[in-house]
Design an enzyme around this catalytic site. Structure first.
Site, PDB file in Angstrom:
ATOM      1  CG  ASN A  15      49.907 -15.901  11.845  1.00 60.72           C
ATOM      2  OD1 ASN A  15      51.435 -16.145  13.074  1.00 60.72           O
ATOM      3  ND2 ASN A  15      50.596 -14.757  11.034  1.00 60.72           N
ATOM      4  CB  ILE A  93      38.212  -2.460   8.965  1.00 61.36           C
ATOM      5  CG1 ILE A  93      39.816  -2.164   8.057  1.00 61.36           C
ATOM      6  CG2 ILE A  93      38.510  -1.567   9.874  1.00 61.36           C
ATOM      7  CD1 ILE A  93      39.989  -1.491   7.298  1.00 61.36           C
ATOM      8  CG  LEU A  94      37.024  -6.940  13.200  1.00 63.33           C
ATOM      9  CD1 LEU A  94      37.156  -7.626  14.025  1.00 63.33           C
ATOM     10  CD2 LEU A  94      35.956  -7.554  13.040  1.00 63.33           C
ATOM     11  CG  ASN A 108      46.206  -7.962  14.186  1.00 65.71           C
ATOM     12  OD1 ASN A 108      45.412  -9.019  13.345  1.00 65.71           O
ATOM     13  ND2 ASN A 108      46.399  -7.235  13.523  1.00 65.71           N
ATOM     14  CG  HIS A 110      51.053  -5.334  11.212  1.00 70.49           C
ATOM     15  ND1 HIS A 110      49.745  -5.179  10.528  1.00 70.49           N
ATOM     16  CD2 HIS A 110      51.783  -4.804  10.901  1.00 70.49           C
ATOM     17  CE1 HIS A 110      50.358  -4.213   9.371  1.00 70.49           C
ATOM     18  NE2 HIS A 110      51.250  -3.794  10.286  1.00 70.49           N
ATOM     19  CD  GLU A 144      45.110   5.364  15.825  1.00 64.55           C
ATOM     20  OE1 GLU A 144      45.829   5.422  14.763  1.00 64.55           O
ATOM     21  OE2 GLU A 144      45.013   5.350  16.247  1.00 64.55           O
ATOM     22  CG  ASP A 146      47.725  -2.578  11.329  1.00 59.94           C
ATOM     23  OD1 ASP A 146      46.776  -3.595  11.371  1.00 59.94           O
ATOM     24  OD2 ASP A 146      47.604  -2.690  10.415  1.00 59.94           O
TER      25      ASP A 146
HETATM   26  C1  GAR Z   1      50.432 -12.789   8.108  1.00 61.92           C
HETATM   27  O1  GAR Z   1      51.775 -12.716   8.035  1.00 61.92           O
HETATM   28  C2  GAR Z   1      49.718 -12.039   8.618  1.00 61.92           C
HETATM   29  O2  GAR Z   1      50.871 -11.076  10.120  1.00 61.92           O
HETATM   30  C3  GAR Z   1      49.309 -10.774   8.352  1.00 61.92           C
HETATM   31  O3  GAR Z   1      48.563 -11.502   7.117  1.00 61.92           O
HETATM   32  C4  GAR Z   1      49.351 -12.838   6.766  1.00 61.92           C
HETATM   33  C5  GAR Z   1      48.669 -13.921   6.740  1.00 61.92           C
HETATM   34  O4  GAR Z   1      48.871 -15.286   6.870  1.00 61.92           O
HETATM   35  N1  GAR Z   1      48.348 -10.054   8.886  1.00 61.92           N
HETATM   36  C6  GAR Z   1      48.353  -9.106   8.184  1.00 61.92           C
HETATM   37  O5  GAR Z   1      48.460  -8.302   7.446  1.00 61.92           O
HETATM   38  C7  GAR Z   1      46.742  -7.813   9.235  1.00 61.92           C
HETATM   39  N2  GAR Z   1      46.792  -6.615   8.801  1.00 61.92           N
HETATM   40  P1  GAR Z   1      47.691 -16.309   8.029  1.00 61.92           P
HETATM   41  O6  GAR Z   1      46.705 -16.343   6.972  1.00 61.92           O
HETATM   42  O7  GAR Z   1      49.497 -17.998   7.012  1.00 61.92           O
HETATM   43  O8  GAR Z   1      47.867 -16.543   8.771  1.00 61.92           O
END
Ligand code: GAR
Length: 203
Positions: A15, A93-94, A108, A110, A144, A146
């Protein structure tokens, strides 16, 4: 003025890479000014560095506690005059005080259609629940987990033969498009938070 944006990562950074690529367009309203990782060996860090972005690692293991770790991150964010934060696979977690300080300026991504499937292992849980539509969400961060005003969502149809891996792959493609669109909306000032919801698209 392009908004100075930091991306916080913990791992792969796909991402992050999508945001860096989108921000190369001269008319993109955010510039990626810093990539910060809580893990010094996160593969995304090397990738950001080779893209010419300032990178830093704040290794959580060397700090006495979360306050010290976050204080260190805050110093780096200040030094780089960061205005917006994008969490992109930042698996830490922040604290409420860090999140409140950045309220309305921290996003963020998710891998589910929130408020369904908060937390980890979202694709496996979505398949186990038998949902026919799954996807991803970009939201403002609240203390909180997500939770927080939703900026944008993207859906994928679940297929009969999907595994958590095949579903994750299709959702990830959507994540890459969605995050850049959501950051553009927020950075250009077209998202307002009202009563814990977003209003989008006003001038
Ligand atoms: C992504 O799928 C993101 O949505 C998820 O981790 C992955 C990171 O991939 N995030 C979470 O689960 C946060 N709760 P990336 O490092 O290739 O972007």
């Amino acid at each position: 003025m392009r908004r100075r944006t930091a991306i916080l990562i913990s791992g792969r950074g796909s991402n992050m890479a999508a945001l860096i690529a989108a921000a190369r367009a001269p008319d993109f309203p955010a510039e990626i000014a810093l990539v910060l990782s809580n893990k010094p060996d996160a593969p995304g860090l090397a990738q950001a560095k080779s893209a010419g972005i300032a990178v830093a690692a704040v290794d959580q293991k060397i700090y006495a506690g979360r306050d010290e770790f976050e204080a260190s991150m805050q110093i780096l964010l200040d030094i780089h005059r960061i205005e917006l934060i994008c969490l992109a696979g930042f698996m830490r977690i922040l604290s409420a005080s860090f999140v409140n300080r950045w309220r309305g300026r921290i996003l963020n991504i998710h891998p589910s259609l929130l408020p369904a499937f908060r937390g980890l292992d979202t694709h496996r849980r979505a398949l186990a629940a038998g949902v026919k539509v799954h996807g991803c969400t970009v939201h403002f961060v609240e203390p909180e987990l997500d939770a927080g005003p939703i900026v944008a969502q993207s859906a994928v149809a679940v297929r009969e033969d999907d595994t958590p891996e095949t579903l994750a792959e299709r959702v990830l493609e959507k994540e890459h498009q969605l995050y850049a669109q959501a950051l553009a909306l927020v950075a250009s000032g077209r998202v307002r938070i009202e009563d814990e919801l977003t209003r989008i698209g006003f001038d």
